[in-house]
Design an enzyme around this catalytic site. Sequence first.
Site, PDB file in Angstrom:
ATOM      1  N   HIS A 141      -4.735  -3.006  -7.625  1.00 49.25           N
ATOM      2  CA  HIS A 141      -4.834  -2.400  -6.284  1.00 49.25           C
ATOM      3  C   HIS A 141      -5.675  -3.213  -5.291  1.00 49.25           C
ATOM      4  CE1 HIS A 141      -2.903   1.184  -7.741  1.00 49.25           C
ATOM      5  NE2 HIS A 141      -3.899   1.517  -8.546  1.00 49.25           N
ATOM      6  N   ASP A 176       1.805   0.213 -15.484  1.00 51.67           N
ATOM      7  CA  ASP A 176       0.743   1.180 -15.175  1.00 51.67           C
ATOM      8  C   ASP A 176       1.408   2.354 -14.451  1.00 51.67           C
ATOM      9  OD1 ASP A 176      -2.584   0.781 -14.453  1.00 51.67           O
ATOM     10  OD2 ASP A 176      -1.482   2.253 -13.250  1.00 51.67           O
ATOM     11  N   HIS A 178       0.398   3.863 -11.931  1.00 48.57           N
ATOM     12  CA  HIS A 178       0.211   3.724 -10.482  1.00 48.57           C
ATOM     13  C   HIS A 178       1.031   2.546  -9.943  1.00 48.57           C
ATOM     14  CE1 HIS A 178      -3.506   5.857 -11.858  1.00 48.57           C
ATOM     15  NE2 HIS A 178      -3.268   6.568 -10.764  1.00 48.57           N
ATOM     16  N   ASP A 264      -2.322   4.021 -18.663  1.00 50.67           N
ATOM     17  CA  ASP A 264      -2.364   5.392 -18.130  1.00 50.67           C
ATOM     18  C   ASP A 264      -0.972   6.009 -18.033  1.00 50.67           C
ATOM     19  OD1 ASP A 264      -1.664   3.649 -16.087  1.00 50.67           O
ATOM     20  OD2 ASP A 264      -3.309   4.217 -14.746  1.00 50.67           O
TER      21      ASP A 264
HETATM   22  C1  ZL4 Z   1     -13.455   9.420  -9.711  1.00 49.64           C
HETATM   23  O1  ZL4 Z   1     -15.340  12.043 -11.414  1.00 49.64           O
HETATM   24  O2  ZL4 Z   1      -6.587   9.602  -5.583  1.00 49.64           O
HETATM   25  C2  ZL4 Z   1     -14.551   8.626  -9.316  1.00 49.64           C
HETATM   26  C3  ZL4 Z   1     -12.142   9.048  -9.372  1.00 49.64           C
HETATM   27  C4  ZL4 Z   1     -15.835   9.020  -9.603  1.00 49.64           C
HETATM   28  C5  ZL4 Z   1     -17.466  10.544 -10.502  1.00 49.64           C
HETATM   29  C6  ZL4 Z   1     -18.248  11.206  -9.374  1.00 49.64           C
HETATM   30  C7  ZL4 Z   1     -17.601  11.383  -8.033  1.00 49.64           C
HETATM   31  C8  ZL4 Z   1     -16.830  12.650  -7.867  1.00 49.64           C
HETATM   32  C9  ZL4 Z   1     -11.313  11.000 -10.503  1.00 49.64           C
HETATM   33  C10 ZL4 Z   1     -11.075   9.840  -9.766  1.00 49.64           C
HETATM   34  C11 ZL4 Z   1     -15.860  12.631  -6.714  1.00 49.64           C
HETATM   35  C12 ZL4 Z   1     -14.623  11.819  -7.009  1.00 49.64           C
HETATM   36  C13 ZL4 Z   1     -13.604  11.844  -5.895  1.00 49.64           C
HETATM   37  N1  ZL4 Z   1     -16.067  10.158 -10.283  1.00 49.64           N
HETATM   38  C14 ZL4 Z   1     -12.517  10.822  -6.106  1.00 49.64           C
HETATM   39  C15 ZL4 Z   1      -7.910   9.917  -2.940  1.00 49.64           C
HETATM   40  C16 ZL4 Z   1      -9.058  10.135  -3.727  1.00 49.64           C
HETATM   41  C17 ZL4 Z   1     -10.434   9.997  -3.112  1.00 49.64           C
HETATM   42  C18 ZL4 Z   1     -11.487   9.840  -4.204  1.00 49.64           C
HETATM   43  O3  ZL4 Z   1      -5.117   2.653 -13.019  1.00 49.64           O
HETATM   44  N2  ZL4 Z   1     -11.473  10.965  -5.114  1.00 49.64           N
HETATM   45  C19 ZL4 Z   1      -8.264   9.001  -3.951  1.00 49.64           C
HETATM   46  C20 ZL4 Z   1      -7.431   6.173  -7.742  1.00 49.64           C
HETATM   47  C21 ZL4 Z   1      -7.340   7.640  -7.400  1.00 49.64           C
HETATM   48  C22 ZL4 Z   1      -7.502   8.850  -5.270  1.00 49.64           C
HETATM   49  C23 ZL4 Z   1      -6.679   5.838  -8.988  1.00 49.64           C
HETATM   50  C24 ZL4 Z   1      -6.011   3.951 -10.509  1.00 49.64           C
HETATM   51  C25 ZL4 Z   1      -6.317   2.536 -10.918  1.00 49.64           C
HETATM   52  C26 ZL4 Z   1      -5.273   1.917 -11.829  1.00 49.64           C
HETATM   53  C27 ZL4 Z   1      -5.575   0.453 -12.157  1.00 49.64           C
HETATM   54  C28 ZL4 Z   1      -6.863   4.373  -9.338  1.00 49.64           C
HETATM   55  N3  ZL4 Z   1      -7.878   7.851  -6.064  1.00 49.64           N
HETATM   56  C29 ZL4 Z   1      -9.077  11.302  -4.705  1.00 49.64           C
HETATM   57  C30 ZL4 Z   1     -10.156  11.074  -5.752  1.00 49.64           C
HETATM   58  C31 ZL4 Z   1     -15.063  10.947 -10.734  1.00 49.64           C
HETATM   59  C32 ZL4 Z   1     -13.695  10.588 -10.440  1.00 49.64           C
HETATM   60  C33 ZL4 Z   1     -12.601  11.372 -10.846  1.00 49.64           C
HETATM   61  C34 ZL4 Z   1      -9.734   9.457  -9.389  1.00 49.64           C
HETATM   62  N4  ZL4 Z   1      -9.422   8.610  -8.398  1.00 49.64           N
HETATM   63  C35 ZL4 Z   1      -8.531   9.854  -9.961  1.00 49.64           C
HETATM   64  N5  ZL4 Z   1      -7.516   9.236  -9.289  1.00 49.64           N
HETATM   65  C36 ZL4 Z   1      -8.084   8.486  -8.344  1.00 49.64           C
HETATM   66  O4  ZL4 Z   1      -3.990   1.895 -11.231  1.00 49.64           O
HETATM   67  C37 ZL4 Z   1      -6.865   0.174 -12.787  1.00 49.64           C
HETATM   68 ZN    ZN Z   2      -3.189   3.220 -13.088  1.00 48.64          ZN
HETATM   69 CA    CA Z   3       3.211   0.562 -12.080  1.00 53.08          CA
END
Ligand code: ZL4
Ligand code: ZN
Ligand code: CA
Length: 375
Positions: A141, A176, A178, A264
């Site tokens: 990303h 992945d 995503h 994932d």
């Molecule tokens: C977390 O519990 O959908 C981050 C992220 C941190 C700990 C403390 C903070 C709590 C789930 C996710 C608040 C967290 C709020 N902590 C996160 C729109 C979003 C804005 C941010 O596999 N909040 C964003 C990113 C995705 C969103 C996925 C995949 C990477 C890969 C390659 C990236 N972001 C909503 C979420 C937590 C957290 C719990 C989280 N973030 C789940 N999904 C997202 O493709 C490596």
């Molecule tokens: Zn992913």
């Molecule tokens: Ca993919």
Amino acid sequence: STSGADAVKRRVSYFYDPDVGNYYYGLGHPMKPHRIRMTHALLEKYGLLDRMKVIHPQLARDRDLCAFHTDEYVAFLQSANPETLTNPCVARRFNITDDCPVFYRLFEFCQTYTGASVDAAKELNRSNADIVINWSGGLHHAKRSEASGFCYVNDIVLAILKLLENHDRVLYVDIDIHHGDGVEEAFFTTDRVMTVSFHKFGEYFPGTGHLLDNGYGKGKYYAVNVPLNDGIDDESYHYLFKPIIAKVMEVFNPDAVVLQCGADSLSGDRLGCFNLSVKGHAECVRYLRSFNVPLMLLGGGGYTLRNVARCWCYETAVALHVEVNDKMPDHEYLGYYGPDYNIHVATSNMENKNSRKSLDDIKAKILDNLSKLQH
Ligand code: ZL4
Ligand code: ZN
Ligand code: CA
């Protein structure tokens, strides 16, 4: 099969930095570099390290990172430190958020996983291996000038740029759950890199990867997006994966392949919603390996740690074409794999929201687009 091209041994080089498992995104953050160390421990106890060249990679240098990222973003990452990050404007400019926090030794973490991918590309460029592996890479990303979705530096883009120094055409495949948005965007207007992402689409991060987004200018039809719904199983996944990849190999005829093996997409993932087994996931590795084109395997997502380590260990065995015992060997992290202690895991009975009709429509559209590249 145990005969034919698949049985021919491949020279495998595996890149691992023993420090990578110590990095920590913060309390509650789903991304845990410790899973790379768990994978490594399994590889060791299964005796797989003895069957490949194990390489301790170099840290990526600023010059490497700046081949894709801007100088100001690299300078920011280099100086970022949890104690001194106080300016909210700077944090916002580079998308430093809950998803992408600044944590202790962040820059060294970026140098570590990126150095491994760049060194893996050099290994293929020198024809020192047929398959190269970096389970700490695959952070698809990251953008030119900002962090996104747990990714800071796009090691995949940097590895592909390195491969392009010695290869005319590079195929990128992303399993992945995503969308591989950062890699797609970097190569959206070129016909030297084809990107193919399979992902959940619809109210899901990052929101891009529509079936009809397929490249621009010279890159038209060189970006392929396979949008999927919850609960896809091995059979439905390969009903698309195999014919699409077969057609891609035929029309694009790459000189090297990079496969992002985000785990994932496995059943039971903490963030994912697909229903793939370890065997179904690894079938993507087996299938791409069967074309006998230089291959780079990278990690990516994967948030149920025990399943990530199971998957990447099994995929390493597939790369080596060796069988592994389903019963895991005793080792430091064996407790994570109870109560069964098997490398393979059962899938769930969740509903597969991908109808045969929707799969047929996606397949037809993509094969039609790819046929436009046929000459
Ligand atoms: C977390 O519990 O959908 C981050 C992220 C941190 C700990 C403390 C903070 C709590 C789930 C996710 C608040 C967290 C709020 N902590 C996160 C729109 C979003 C804005 C941010 O596999 N909040 C964003 C990113 C995705 C969103 C996925 C995949 C990477 C890969 C390659 C990236 N972001 C909503 C979420 C937590 C957290 C719990 C989280 N973030 C789940 N999904 C997202 O493709 C490596
Ligand atoms: Zn992913
Ligand atoms: Ca993919």
